[in-house]
Design a protein around this motif. Structure first.
Motif, PDB file in Angstrom:
ATOM      1  N   TYR A 156       0.810  -1.217   0.000  1.00  0.00           N
ATOM      2  CA  TYR A 156       0.000   0.000   0.000  1.00  0.00           C
ATOM      3  C   TYR A 156       0.845   1.269   0.000  1.00  0.00           C
ATOM      4  O   TYR A 156       0.506   2.257  -0.706  1.00  0.00           O
ATOM      5  N   LEU A 157       1.883   1.313   0.774  1.00  0.00           N
ATOM      6  CA  LEU A 157       2.646   2.555   0.935  1.00  0.00           C
ATOM      7  C   LEU A 157       3.362   2.966  -0.349  1.00  0.00           C
ATOM      8  O   LEU A 157       3.886   2.106  -1.076  1.00  0.00           O
ATOM      9  N   PRO A 158       3.393   4.280  -0.622  1.00  0.00           N
ATOM     10  CA  PRO A 158       4.150   4.763  -1.802  1.00  0.00           C
ATOM     11  C   PRO A 158       5.635   4.490  -1.634  1.00  0.00           C
ATOM     12  O   PRO A 158       6.160   4.429  -0.514  1.00  0.00           O
ATOM     13  N   GLY A 159       6.315   4.357  -2.753  1.00  0.00           N
ATOM     14  CA  GLY A 159       7.772   4.127  -2.696  1.00  0.00           C
ATOM     15  C   GLY A 159       8.127   2.744  -3.224  1.00  0.00           C
ATOM     16  O   GLY A 159       7.265   1.966  -3.658  1.00  0.00           O
ATOM     17  N   ARG A 160       9.382   2.471  -3.168  1.00  0.00           N
ATOM     18  CA  ARG A 160       9.876   1.195  -3.704  1.00  0.00           C
ATOM     19  C   ARG A 160       9.545   0.085  -2.729  1.00  0.00           C
ATOM     20  O   ARG A 160       9.835   0.134  -1.548  1.00  0.00           O
ATOM     21  N   ARG A 161       8.961  -0.970  -3.280  1.00  0.00           N
ATOM     22  CA  ARG A 161       8.576  -2.118  -2.463  1.00  0.00           C
ATOM     23  C   ARG A 161       9.782  -2.990  -2.166  1.00  0.00           C
ATOM     24  O   ARG A 161      10.833  -2.890  -2.841  1.00  0.00           O
ATOM     25  N   ASP A 162       9.593  -3.846  -1.190  1.00  0.00           N
ATOM     26  CA  ASP A 162      10.653  -4.802  -0.861  1.00  0.00           C
ATOM     27  C   ASP A 162      10.829  -5.776  -2.025  1.00  0.00           C
ATOM     28  O   ASP A 162       9.871  -6.086  -2.748  1.00  0.00           O
ATOM     29  N   VAL A 163      12.067  -6.212  -2.233  1.00  0.00           N
ATOM     30  CA  VAL A 163      12.357  -7.152  -3.303  1.00  0.00           C
ATOM     31  C   VAL A 163      12.568  -8.560  -2.741  1.00  0.00           C
ATOM     32  O   VAL A 163      12.748  -8.723  -1.541  1.00  0.00           O
TER      33      VAL A 163
END
Length: 212
Positions: free
Chosen positions: A205-212
């Motif tokens: 949900y949160l903006p920004g780069r997601r965990d990989v």
């Protein structure tokens, strides 16, 4: 011949007269003249036997009754019924763990949008429910280290290596009703606990780069 006048009576007459003079008393006294005391004893009724007297049990004197001072009557006080507890008053802090990346994005989003931790979590959970819980869980899974076409079905999914999980603790404060709804979604996801579910939905949900 007619007996001459003045002749003495015969022996039978004398004996009859003697018996008449002695009276009835001689018949009960053995031929002796009855005395007044003997007749009195014969005529008197036998003395009555003395009846046993029952022992008299002493009756204890009634104990003195203490004087009772009347107390003023107190009217029963009707206690008001407790007001029903509002759901907002049931809110309690709940901790969960996320990755450092998710924690940084979480704090940045809170400052930029002036929202609380609880509001961010509820919005992330609602977005995952709209997208589909099963899909959210599938996107959170990393590629397994062991891959096999032959044994793919027998490999158990690893719920300890999901995107969004980490060592940083965050908190939010759901009400009883909100926590109940989230618990139902956790059960639907098939994940083992509450914290893993919140970590994956926040990462998505949160903006920004997601965990990989």
């Amino acid at each position: 011949m007619t007996p001459p006048k003045g002749k003495r009576h015969t022996d039978e007459d004398v004996e009859e007269q003697s018996m008449s003079d002695e009276g009835v008393g001689n018949l009960f006294s053995g031929g002796r003249s009855a005395t007044p005391s003997a007749l009195a004893g014969w005529a008197a009724p036998p003395p009555a036997q003395a009846q046993p007297v029952a022992p008299v049990t002493p009756v204890p004197a009634p104990a003195a009754t203490a004087a009772v001072i009347p107390q003023p009557t107190r009217e029963a006080v009707q206690e008001p019924e407790p007001e029903p507890l509002d759901d907002a008053d049931t809110a309690k802090p709940v901790g969960f763990y996320v990755s450092q990346n998710v924690a940084a994005r979480f704090r940045k989003y809170r400052k930029q949008n002036d929202v609380t931790h609880t509001q961010i979590v509820l919005m992330a959970v609602e977005a995952a429910a709209e997208k589909g819980i099963a899909q959210a869980v599938e996107e959170a899974r990393r590629t397994p280290k062991f891959q096999s076409k032959l044994f793919a079905v027998t490999v158990k999914p690893d719920d300890t290596d999901l995107r969004g999980l980490g060592p940083v603790q965050l908190q939010y404060k759901p009400t009883r009703t909100q926590r109940s709804i989230i618990d139902g979604l956790v059960k639907e996801s098939g994940l083992p606990d509450h914290t893993k579910f919140l970590a994956i939905v926040l990462d998505q949900y949160l903006p920004g780069r997601r965990d990989v």
